[in-house]
Design an enzyme around this catalytic site. Structure first.
Site, PDB file in Angstrom:
ATOM      1  N   ARG A 153       0.836  -1.198   0.000  1.00  0.00           N
ATOM      2  CA  ARG A 153       0.000   0.000   0.000  1.00  0.00           C
ATOM      3  C   ARG A 153       0.876   1.256   0.000  1.00  0.00           C
ATOM      4  O   ARG A 153       2.034   1.224   0.405  1.00  0.00           O
ATOM      5  CB  ARG A 153      -0.911   0.014   1.231  1.00  0.00           C
ATOM      6  N   LYS A 176      -1.293  -0.369   7.997  1.00  0.00           N
ATOM      7  CA  LYS A 176      -2.734  -0.559   8.175  1.00  0.00           C
ATOM      8  C   LYS A 176      -3.047  -1.712   9.113  1.00  0.00           C
ATOM      9  O   LYS A 176      -3.919  -1.597   9.989  1.00  0.00           O
ATOM     10  CB  LYS A 176      -3.411  -0.793   6.822  1.00  0.00           C
ATOM     11  N   HIS A 253      -3.744   2.548  -5.756  1.00  0.00           N
ATOM     12  CA  HIS A 253      -3.934   1.310  -5.001  1.00  0.00           C
ATOM     13  C   HIS A 253      -4.126   0.107  -5.918  1.00  0.00           C
ATOM     14  O   HIS A 253      -3.844  -1.035  -5.518  1.00  0.00           O
ATOM     15  CB  HIS A 253      -5.127   1.450  -4.056  1.00  0.00           C
ATOM     16  N   ARG A 256      -1.521  -2.594  -6.549  1.00  0.00           N
ATOM     17  CA  ARG A 256      -1.439  -3.724  -5.605  1.00  0.00           C
ATOM     18  C   ARG A 256      -2.152  -4.945  -6.185  1.00  0.00           C
ATOM     19  O   ARG A 256      -1.638  -6.068  -6.096  1.00  0.00           O
ATOM     20  CB  ARG A 256      -2.056  -3.297  -4.274  1.00  0.00           C
ATOM     21  N   HIS A 276      -1.778 -10.748   3.899  1.00  0.00           N
ATOM     22  CA  HIS A 276      -3.127 -11.137   4.310  1.00  0.00           C
ATOM     23  C   HIS A 276      -3.103 -12.342   5.245  1.00  0.00           C
ATOM     24  O   HIS A 276      -2.200 -13.186   5.166  1.00  0.00           O
ATOM     25  CB  HIS A 276      -3.979 -11.483   3.082  1.00  0.00           C
ATOM     26  N   TYR A 285      -8.199  -9.410  -4.522  1.00  0.00           N
ATOM     27  CA  TYR A 285      -7.256  -8.665  -5.347  1.00  0.00           C
ATOM     28  C   TYR A 285      -7.008  -9.367  -6.683  1.00  0.00           C
ATOM     29  O   TYR A 285      -6.705  -8.729  -7.679  1.00  0.00           O
ATOM     30  CB  TYR A 285      -5.926  -8.476  -4.607  1.00  0.00           C
TER      31      TYR A 285
END
Length: 301
Positions: A153, A176, A253, A256, A276, A285
């Site tokens: 990110r 994040k 973004h 990504r 993740h 994604y």
């Protein structure tokens, strides 16, 4: 008997607006990031705006459904889903505080909210990259390459430093989520024709050496917002005739997602790459949102 009367009297007096103060205090007690709290408080304000004057005990699922429909029909589809989640949390809290006997939001189904943002194709990323190269914007070229080869990110890209490299790996503690990942410097992205080590070296060479991989004069880190702004400007300049409809144009973004799709085709463990905890998060994604709808899927023996 007396307690039952007092309870009903208390319930009749507490409006949604009044109880929202209790819920807001609860939000401030949670160990969540400031941005997350700010987003949830914004959703809470939507609930108060629509239902604030009503006694909490009078709120029915139909009231909440109409509120969500109004927000959804105004074009704020994702916001509608988030407001419903916050309304559910608010009224659940009211049940716990003995203000309500049941949660009226629990019966309301979330509205359909298809992804609004277009995915970024490899050819589009390459066009933006080449546009930046031709104009000598070396710092932005490095930012594009670093975003693609790491899959991180923007908040993590601007925090990457040389002293985060140890034992042949770039160590990243994601801003994040707090996930901690270590990417080997010999990680190679075939489409880019480069390794992570190559891209880091480019970052060191584009300007007077410093600790930050992406830096302003004086070795100051870039602002994530300005990075997104520059991407939007470059996308518009490099792809002026692109038609993103019915979706909105891809943002920074989306690199990504592109990174995940390119690496998965190579057989790389993209769940670890993206940081993740669950595969289904990574699979979101990997969804190219229709980009490959007309392609043939070839069975390989």
């Amino acid at each position: 008997m007396v307690w039952s009367i007092l309870r009903r009297w208390r319930q009749r007096r507490i409006t949604v607006k009044a109880f929202s103060a209790v819920h807001r205090e609860y939000l401030h007690s949670l160990a969540i990031k400031a941005k997350t709290r700010q987003n949830r408080e914004q959703c809470l304000r939507y609930v108060v705006e629509h239902l604030g004057a009503m006694p909490a005990v009078d709120v029915r699922p139909s009231h909440i459904a109409r509120m969500i429909a109004d927000i959804h029909d105004s074009g704020r589809r994702v916001t509608a889903r988030r407001v419903l989640l916050e309304a559910d949390a608010l009224f659940y809290r009211a049940v716990l505080e003995d203000v309500l006997s049941s949660n009226p939001a629990a019966a309301v189904k979330p509205p359909h909210a298809p992804p609004a943002r277009a995915r970024l194709k490899w050819e589009e990323w390459l066009a933006i990259h080449d546009w930046a190269v031709m104009r000598g914007r070396l710092w932005f070229v490095c930012a594009l390459r670093l975003a693609l080869i790491t899959g991180q990110r923007r908040s993590d890209l601007v925090r990457m430093r040389m002293d985060h490299i140890a034992d042949g790996h770039l160590r990243i503690e994601q801003h994040k989520t707090g996930a901690r990942i270590a990417l080997p410097l010999d990680l190679r992205l075939d489409a880019l024709g480069a390794t992570l080590g190559d891209v880091i070296q480019d970052c060191m060479d584009y300007r007077r050496s410093g600790q930050y991989l992406l830096r302003k004069t004086g070795d100051r880190p870039l602002d994530p917002g300005s990075l997104s702004m520059r991407f939007a400007e470059a996308r518009q300049a490099a792809l002026p005739d692109a038609d993103w409809s019915p979706r909105t144009p891809p943002t920074l973004h989306e690199i990504r997602s592109l990174s995940e799709r390119l690496y998965r085709a190579q057989g790389i463990d993209t769940m670890t790459l993206l940081g993740h905890k669950r595969q289904h998060m990574t699979d979101q994604y990997n969804d190219d949102r229709g980009l490959s709808a007309g392609d043939w899927r070839q069975l390989r023996l």
